[in-house]
Design a protein around this motif. Structure first.
Motif, PDB file in Angstrom:
ATOM      1  N   ARG A 177       2.499   2.548  -3.472  1.00 56.14           N
ATOM      2  CA  ARG A 177       1.181   2.990  -4.426  1.00 56.14           C
ATOM      3  C   ARG A 177       1.147   4.265  -4.211  1.00 56.14           C
ATOM      4  N   TRP A 178       0.930   4.759  -2.816  1.00 55.73           N
ATOM      5  CA  TRP A 178       1.216   5.948  -2.475  1.00 55.73           C
ATOM      6  C   TRP A 178       1.752   6.619  -2.772  1.00 55.73           C
TER       7      TRP A 178
ATOM      8  N   ASN B 163       2.080   7.802  -5.872  1.00 56.38           N
ATOM      9  CA  ASN B 163       1.139   9.189  -6.698  1.00 56.38           C
ATOM     10  C   ASN B 163       1.517  10.273  -6.320  1.00 56.38           C
ATOM     11  N   TRP B 164       2.766  10.713  -5.515  1.00 50.48           N
ATOM     12  CA  TRP B 164       2.990  11.532  -5.502  1.00 50.48           C
ATOM     13  C   TRP B 164       4.460  12.165  -6.555  1.00 50.48           C
ATOM     14  N   CYS B 165       4.093  11.185  -7.936  1.00 55.24           N
ATOM     15  CA  CYS B 165       4.509  11.845  -9.450  1.00 55.24           C
ATOM     16  C   CYS B 165       6.541  12.392  -9.127  1.00 55.24           C
TER      17      CYS B 165
ATOM     18  N   GLU C 124       0.788  -1.313  -0.066  1.00 55.75           N
ATOM     19  CA  GLU C 124      -0.022   0.008  -0.042  1.00 55.75           C
ATOM     20  C   GLU C 124       0.792   1.011   0.067  1.00 55.75           C
TER      21      GLU C 124
END
Length: 332
Positions: free
Chosen positions: A299-300, A303-305, A296
């Protein structure tokens, strides 16, 4: 300006606390009303009036007595304000925020009991507080960018089964699987985590506690068997090592550095109970957590690219890098 609630057209539909306030005002006015008169004016039975008077005397500790000389009730001592619920504007504001939050359950099986409970609370508030509800209604709302698709009957059935400790049988399709398989479970706990519902239950097929997504449950029925959760079961303890719901066996220290572009967003939230933060000289932030699963948090980080860098453990850094490479490969 508005009052907290509207008055019903018929006196008989008034909540008990409002009816007792009317009785209080009539007694305090010195007219010595008796039960028959109060019953007529409030459009209830004399039995209800006797019950209200007893409650006012025994529970509210109001000095009300029947005076035979006047054939009615009076106060034997000076009484000031009716001893109802007192609330500040700050508390009223919090109540209104709670009511707005309940709007996310409009149309669901939870709407009726939630509104009923909220109504019971607000019916006890008899004083008018200066508060512009129209302005409030247009200035605050609750929204979500990705609203879960729910089968409300399934959610309702799961909640009741968990509360009543009733065993369930259903077909469940795991993520990515094409076929569902039959499961028999003892539902321990239904939780809403980050706006998504999850059932934590003992799965008899796996002989272990597993997590189920209600949207993937089909053909659910009760088996007729009841159960008792294991002594000491705690969802909080079970999820202590997870970033959300996925847990593992071995705890690892997770260290992630965020650059100055996103550091403030990280500072503004509590991401995990074990987190520690350290400000960096360039305006960035280093976040440390202790987790037992990496899936998890991987994936987080994605998200911060590219504005987040995994410092440790190496396995997490590797999985983020491989996921990024796969995105580039499939996008090219």
């Amino acid at each position: 300006m508005a009052k907290r609630r509207k008055t019903s057209a018929k006196q008989s539909t008034r909540p008990p606390i409002e009816r007792m306030l009317r009785i209080h005002n009539l007694i305090k006015g010195g007219s010595h009303p008796n039960a028959a008169r109060l019953a007529r004016e409030l459009e209830v039975t004399t039995k209800t009036i006797y019950r209200d008077i007893a409650f006012m005397r025994d529970r509210m500790e109001l000095p009300v007595e029947f005076e035979p000389a006047y054939n009615g009730y009076h106060y034997i001592e000076e009484v000031g304000q009716f001893p109802t619920v007192k609330i500040t504007e700050g508390e009223l504001f919090a109540l209104m925020v709670a009511e707005k939050a309940m709007q996310q359950y409009r149309g669901t099986n939870f709407e009726k009991p939630l509104l009923s409970a909220f109504r019971k609370v607000t019916e006890g508030l008899t004083d008018t507080i200066s508060f512009n509800l129209d302005d409030f209604d247009s200035s605050i709302s609750f929204r979500t960018s990705a609203e879960p698709v729910l089968n409300l009957d399934v959610i309702d059935a799961l909640a009741k089964a968990a509360a009543n400790k009733r065993q369930l049988r259903f077909n469940y399709r795991k993520p990515g699987a094409t076929e569902a398989e039959p499961r028999v479970v003892d539902p321990y706990h239904l939780a809403n985590i980050n706006s998504e519902w999850f059932l934590f239950a003992h799965c008899h097929l796996r002989n272990d506690i597993r997590t189920f997504t209600p949207a993937r449950i089909k053909g659910m029925v009760e088996t007729g068997v009841t159960f008792e959760p294991p002594e000491g079961f705690s969802l909080e303890e079970r999820l202590r090592g997870s970033f959300a719901i996925v847990t593992g066996d071995e705890e690892q220290e997770i260290v992630i550095r965020f650059n100055e572009l996103v550091a403030d967003y990280i500072r503004e939230k509590k991401w995990h109970p074990t987190q520690q933060q350290r400000d960096l000289e360039n305006g960035g932030l280093e976040l440390t957590m202790h987790l037992t699963s990496l899936s998890e948090v991987q994936r987080w980080v994605m998200n911060w690219c590219g504005n987040a860098q995994v410092i440790s453990p190496p396995e997490l850094a590797k999985s983020v890098r491989e996921a990024a490479e796969k995105i580039i490969e499939t996008s090219g």
